[in-house]
Write a protein that holds these residues in place. Structure first.
Motif, mmCIF file in Angstrom:
data_model
loop_
_atom_site.group_PDB
_atom_site.id
_atom_site.type_symbol
_atom_site.label_atom_id
_atom_site.label_comp_id
_atom_site.label_asym_id
_atom_site.label_seq_id
_atom_site.Cartn_x
_atom_site.Cartn_y
_atom_site.Cartn_z
ATOM 1 N N GLY A 146 0.811 -1.199 0.000
ATOM 2 C CA GLY A 146 0.000 0.000 0.000
ATOM 3 C C GLY A 146 0.848 1.255 0.000
ATOM 4 O O GLY A 146 0.427 2.297 -0.521
ATOM 5 N N LEU A 147 2.036 1.189 0.589
ATOM 6 C CA LEU A 147 2.929 2.343 0.571
ATOM 7 C C LEU A 147 3.314 2.723 -0.854
ATOM 8 O O LEU A 147 3.348 3.902 -1.207
ATOM 9 C CB LEU A 147 4.197 2.041 1.372
ATOM 10 C CG LEU A 147 4.139 2.277 2.876
ATOM 11 C CD1 LEU A 147 5.426 1.801 3.520
ATOM 12 C CD2 LEU A 147 3.897 3.745 3.192
ATOM 13 N N VAL A 177 -0.011 -4.836 3.133
ATOM 14 C CA VAL A 177 -1.001 -3.758 3.040
ATOM 15 C C VAL A 177 -0.409 -2.406 3.415
ATOM 16 O O VAL A 177 -0.536 -1.426 2.683
ATOM 17 C CB VAL A 177 -2.229 -4.083 3.910
ATOM 18 C CG1 VAL A 177 -3.135 -2.859 4.050
ATOM 19 C CG2 VAL A 177 -3.008 -5.232 3.277
ATOM 20 N N ASN A 178 0.198 -2.284 4.568
ATOM 21 C CA ASN A 178 0.965 -1.095 4.939
ATOM 22 C C ASN A 178 0.244 0.207 4.626
ATOM 23 O O ASN A 178 0.769 1.070 3.916
ATOM 24 C CB ASN A 178 2.324 -1.125 4.243
ATOM 25 C CG ASN A 178 3.477 -0.912 5.223
ATOM 26 O OD1 ASN A 178 3.286 -0.336 6.289
ATOM 27 N ND2 ASN A 178 4.652 -1.371 4.856
ATOM 28 N N LEU A 202 0.039 -14.390 -0.949
ATOM 29 C CA LEU A 202 0.244 -14.187 0.481
ATOM 30 C C LEU A 202 -0.110 -12.746 0.813
ATOM 31 O O LEU A 202 0.461 -11.816 0.240
ATOM 32 C CB LEU A 202 1.698 -14.474 0.858
ATOM 33 C CG LEU A 202 2.109 -14.117 2.299
ATOM 34 C CD1 LEU A 202 1.326 -14.948 3.310
ATOM 35 C CD2 LEU A 202 3.619 -14.319 2.495
ATOM 36 N N LEU A 203 -1.029 -12.574 1.749
ATOM 37 C CA LEU A 203 -1.457 -11.252 2.207
ATOM 38 C C LEU A 203 -1.039 -11.088 3.657
ATOM 39 O O LEU A 203 -1.363 -11.925 4.506
ATOM 40 C CB LEU A 203 -2.972 -11.109 2.086
ATOM 41 C CG LEU A 203 -3.601 -9.835 2.660
ATOM 42 C CD1 LEU A 203 -3.190 -8.617 1.845
ATOM 43 C CD2 LEU A 203 -5.131 -9.956 2.703
ATOM 44 N N GLU A 209 -5.484 -2.213 10.107
ATOM 45 C CA GLU A 209 -5.690 -1.788 8.729
ATOM 46 C C GLU A 209 -6.542 -2.772 7.929
ATOM 47 O O GLU A 209 -6.766 -2.589 6.736
ATOM 48 C CB GLU A 209 -4.339 -1.588 8.032
ATOM 49 C CG GLU A 209 -3.448 -2.805 8.056
ATOM 50 C CD GLU A 209 -2.001 -2.497 7.648
ATOM 51 O OE1 GLU A 209 -1.655 -1.299 7.479
ATOM 52 O OE2 GLU A 209 -1.211 -3.451 7.517
ATOM 53 N N SER A 210 -7.038 -3.809 8.598
ATOM 54 C CA SER A 210 -7.831 -4.821 7.893
ATOM 55 C C SER A 210 -9.253 -4.357 7.595
ATOM 56 O O SER A 210 -9.876 -4.825 6.638
ATOM 57 C CB SER A 210 -7.877 -6.121 8.704
ATOM 58 O OG SER A 210 -8.428 -5.905 9.984
ATOM 59 N N GLU A 211 -9.764 -3.441 8.392
ATOM 60 C CA GLU A 211 -11.143 -2.983 8.197
ATOM 61 C C GLU A 211 -11.346 -2.337 6.825
ATOM 62 O O GLU A 211 -12.267 -2.722 6.095
ATOM 63 C CB GLU A 211 -11.544 -2.024 9.317
ATOM 64 C CG GLU A 211 -12.911 -1.378 9.133
ATOM 65 C CD GLU A 211 -14.065 -2.362 9.199
ATOM 66 O OE1 GLU A 211 -15.066 -2.168 8.476
ATOM 67 O OE2 GLU A 211 -13.957 -3.331 9.975
#
Length: 359
Positions: A146-147, A177-178, A202-203, A209-211
């Motif tokens: 995400g970054l 995700v970051n 792979l996540l 930050e999962s919401e």
């Protein structure tokens, strides 16, 4: 999907490519601020840089896909990458844009503050044209975050393009995700991550930050939502509460944090992912991978600096030997002679120079 990957020893080929920005870091010595500091610590920062450092320290081949300016900060970054055995073959030079800069300070109240100077940076100009360099030597896994998606429209297109082509090259897609609220267009970042989830092997994400990504925070619900979106494997991080990895039936299993003290939390999550991914590439179980990742994270957050807490060459041998990574399929001895030479120079004669030599 190409997950879990075929078990192989680290270092036999290019194991991991991290995609993102690496910056020069200037940090005021705690507990001073930038305004009153008389000296500044100079270092290198970047989530993908930290991840690659962890993989390389364990004996893997790791490379960064990024752009740097034609400037002194870029020279410092390339030198730091060489010191950590991170391959810079995928680093492009953009003479018309500067290398990104990060200021970090921890004032007396302990409230960490960071200031980014990355608008218009070389890495922020990355786009789909940068993807071609990855496929010259397809890695076993490519790490997207995400970054990187937050850097702008071009980097978002790059993330999407790499995810779309990875399976064609036998490359696993790893998504970190970051999410960083306040940095970039959060809605656009979440939309990009949502688009590539069906291609994600792979996540790895935090329960903070999962919401926005999966609409859930409770571990079982996060795992179920990820499966519904087509994700192959998910690991949920909970900070000081440890992590949840997939058990034999796919349900989340909790592992408590291995940290005994917290000096500097920055880089802990990157080290965790580096350890987890390196272990899974060898054929280790999710549990063994989570344990190794947690040990690496504990070392990093117990030291000042983003990578300074990684085990040295001597300890890395013992950590890998003690992590019970070879849990199923026997793996040929690795052939990374350069790493073996580094180990031989750093350890006593009673420690095997081959990290994969079993007692």
């Amino acid at each position: 999907m190409s997950w879990p990957p075929e078990p192989r020893s680290l270092g036999e080929r290019l194991d991991v490519v991290g995609v993102g920005e690496v910056m020069l870091l200037l940090q005021a010595t705690p507990p001073r601020t930038v305004a009153d500091a008389e000296t500044m610590l100079v270092d290198v920062a970047g989530a993908e840089y930290n991840l690659c450092a962890a993989v390389a320290r364990l004996g893997g081949r790791a490379a960064l896909l990024t752009r740097l300016g034609a400037d002194s900060p870029a020279d410092r970054i390339r030198r730091a990458m060489a010191d950590l055995h991170i391959d810079d073959a995928l680093v492009a030079t953009d003479p018309g844009r500067p290398t990104g800069l990060l200021l970090r300070e921890v004032p007396p109240d302990g409230a960490r503050r960071v200031t980014y100077y990355r608008s218009g940076s070389a890495a922020s100009a990355m786009t789909t044209t940068d993807a071609a360099r990855v496929w010259d030597e397809p890695p076993r896994a490519v790490v997207l975050s995400g970054l990187t998606a937050a850097l702008g429209a071009g980097p978002r297109d790059l993330v999407t393009a790499l995810a779309a082509r990875a399976a064609d090259h036998g490359t696993s897609v790893v998504v970190d995700v970051n999410l960083r609220p306040g940095f970039g267009d959060l809605d656009a970042v979440v939309a990009t991550l949502g688009e590539i989830l069906p291609r994600t092997d792979l996540l790895v994400l935090g329960d903070d930050e999962s919401e926005p990504v999966l609409g859930a925070t409770e571990p079982a619900a996060v795992f179920a939502a990820a499966r519904d979106r087509g994700v192959g494997e998910v690991v949920l991080k909970g900070g000081e509460r440890g992590c949840w990895y997939p058990g034999p039936e796919g349900a989340p299993v909790h592992l408590a944090s291995r940290a005994t003290r917290v000096v500097d939390p920055v880089g802990g999550g990157d080290a965790f992912l580096g350890g987890y991914l390196a272990a899974r590439l060898t054929g280790a179980s999710p549990r063994a991978a989570a344990e190794l990742g947690s040990d690496l994270a504990a070392g990093v957050i117990g030291a000042f600096g983003d990578t300074q807490g990684l085990p040295d060459a001597r300890d890395a041998v013992r950590w890998v030997r003690g992590a019970d990574l070879l849990t199923s399929t026997p793996i040929p001895r690795r052939k990374a002679e350069s790493w073996r030479a580094d180990i031989a120079a750093a350890v006593d004669d009673d420690v095997p120079t081959d990290p994969w030599e079993r007692a």
